[in-house]
Design a protein around this motif. Structure first.
Motif, short mmCIF file in Angstrom:
data_model
loop_
_atom_site.label_atom_id
_atom_site.label_comp_id
_atom_site.label_asym_id
_atom_site.label_seq_id
_atom_site.Cartn_x
_atom_site.Cartn_y
_atom_site.Cartn_z
N ASN A 155 8.50 -3.64 2.86
CA ASN A 155 7.46 -3.13 3.76
C ASN A 155 6.17 -3.92 3.59
OD1 ASN A 155 8.79 -0.41 4.79
ND2 ASN A 155 9.16 -0.55 2.58
N PRO A 156 6.23 -5.25 3.89
CA PRO A 156 5.06 -6.10 3.60
C PRO A 156 3.84 -5.74 4.45
CG PRO A 156 6.72 -7.31 4.85
CD PRO A 156 7.34 -6.02 4.47
N ASP A 157 4.06 -5.09 5.60
CA ASP A 157 2.93 -4.81 6.49
C ASP A 157 2.37 -3.40 6.32
OD1 ASP A 157 3.24 -7.34 7.54
OD2 ASP A 157 4.74 -6.64 8.99
N GLN A 158 2.94 -2.66 5.39
CA GLN A 158 2.49 -1.29 5.16
C GLN A 158 1.07 -1.28 4.61
OE1 GLN A 158 4.63 1.35 5.96
NE2 GLN A 158 2.72 2.48 5.78
N LYS A 159 0.17 -0.62 5.34
CA LYS A 159 -1.23 -0.55 4.89
C LYS A 159 -1.48 0.78 4.18
CE LYS A 159 -3.16 -4.25 7.00
NZ LYS A 159 -1.85 -4.96 7.00
N PRO A 160 -2.25 0.73 3.07
CA PRO A 160 -2.59 2.01 2.41
C PRO A 160 -3.47 2.86 3.34
CG PRO A 160 -3.23 0.12 1.06
CD PRO A 160 -2.85 -0.42 2.39
N LEU A 161 -3.45 4.15 3.12
CA LEU A 161 -4.32 5.09 3.84
C LEU A 161 -5.75 4.83 3.35
CD1 LEU A 161 -3.44 7.42 5.74
CD2 LEU A 161 -3.63 8.95 3.80
#
Lengths: 159, 159
Positions: free
Chosen positions: B148-154
């Motif tokens: 999930n390389p594009d997963q951004k933290p909240l």
């Protein structure tokens, strides 16, 4: 003092303290109604850093003593509740759910203070600022629940 | 075994375990890319409940033994990192920041397993499922960062 032992206890406090950096106070905390006696923001990291150093010192002194079972159990209990409180208050913004966690933390710190004191005067004294600070934090948590009755927790599952 | 002592250790695990109930997995976790060998959802609470009971048992057995200083320090360290991981992964949704926490947890559990084993065979054995599970969890955390390389933290501060 066994410095490697001190470092393991300090690593435990580091995990708890990391919550303060990772769950920032920010705008949400600013807009909350707070009692007049709320400590200034700058005092929190200063107080916690000192308290974490003191509790690691107390743990390392007492761990090597005979009869330290209860002191160690309360030490472990307090650091777990300590690590839990910040994500619930500042992460979930759940003022009410923070209260029983604060109660558990207070009991654990009270138990740790008594049991460390019984084995080693300096370790017991090292827990006094922590017990004082957690008592203030508990009073602050209760006051904030009262002063912000309409504050809704963040619903992470809807984001 | 001293049951009151067991209960204090169990209270510590309760604080860590509460994160699992308070920071739910939900839709966000469902949509993440996961490796084929990801354990089914139902296994996580079952595994953690068993592991928490076993670690409280191990702590209560070893705390009363002479020379348990390091075992107790590692016990405290593991529960603090344990309580921290869930809010960072499921609360902040920060897959990357969860990795060093998982590393700290793995080291603490490894240290606890060795030091408990040296003092008491049953306590050492009680930590083996935990060490196994944390190794799986670490591999899962690494795989999820990769998948999930594009997963951004909240960004809590923007909410």
């Amino acid at each position: 003092m066994d410095w490697f032992l001190f470092c393991i206890f300090l690593a435990a406090t580091f995990a708890a303290g990391a919550t303060g950096a990772m769950f920032p106070t920010g705008e949400w905390y600013k807009q909350l109604n707070k009692p007049s006696w709320t400590p200034p923001n700058w005092l929190f990291p200063v107080a916690w850093t000192s308290i974490y150093l003191l509790m690691a010192f107390a743990g390392a002194r007492v761990a090597v003593l005979e009869g330290s079972a209860y002191a160690m159990a309360f030490w472990a209990m307090q650091i777990a509740f300590n690590a839990l409180w910040t994500p619930v208050f500042f992460g979930l913004r759940n003022l009410r759910a923070s209260l029983p966690i604060m109660a558990g933390l207070w009991i654990a710190v009270f138990g740790a203070t008594i049991t460390h004191w019984q084995l080693d005067l300096w370790a017991g004294l090292a827990f006094v600022p922590y017990l004082t600070w957690v008592s203030v934090a508990a009073a602050l948590n209760i006051a904030m629940v009262r002063l912000n009755p309409d504050q809704k927790p963040l619903r992470l599952e809807t984001l």
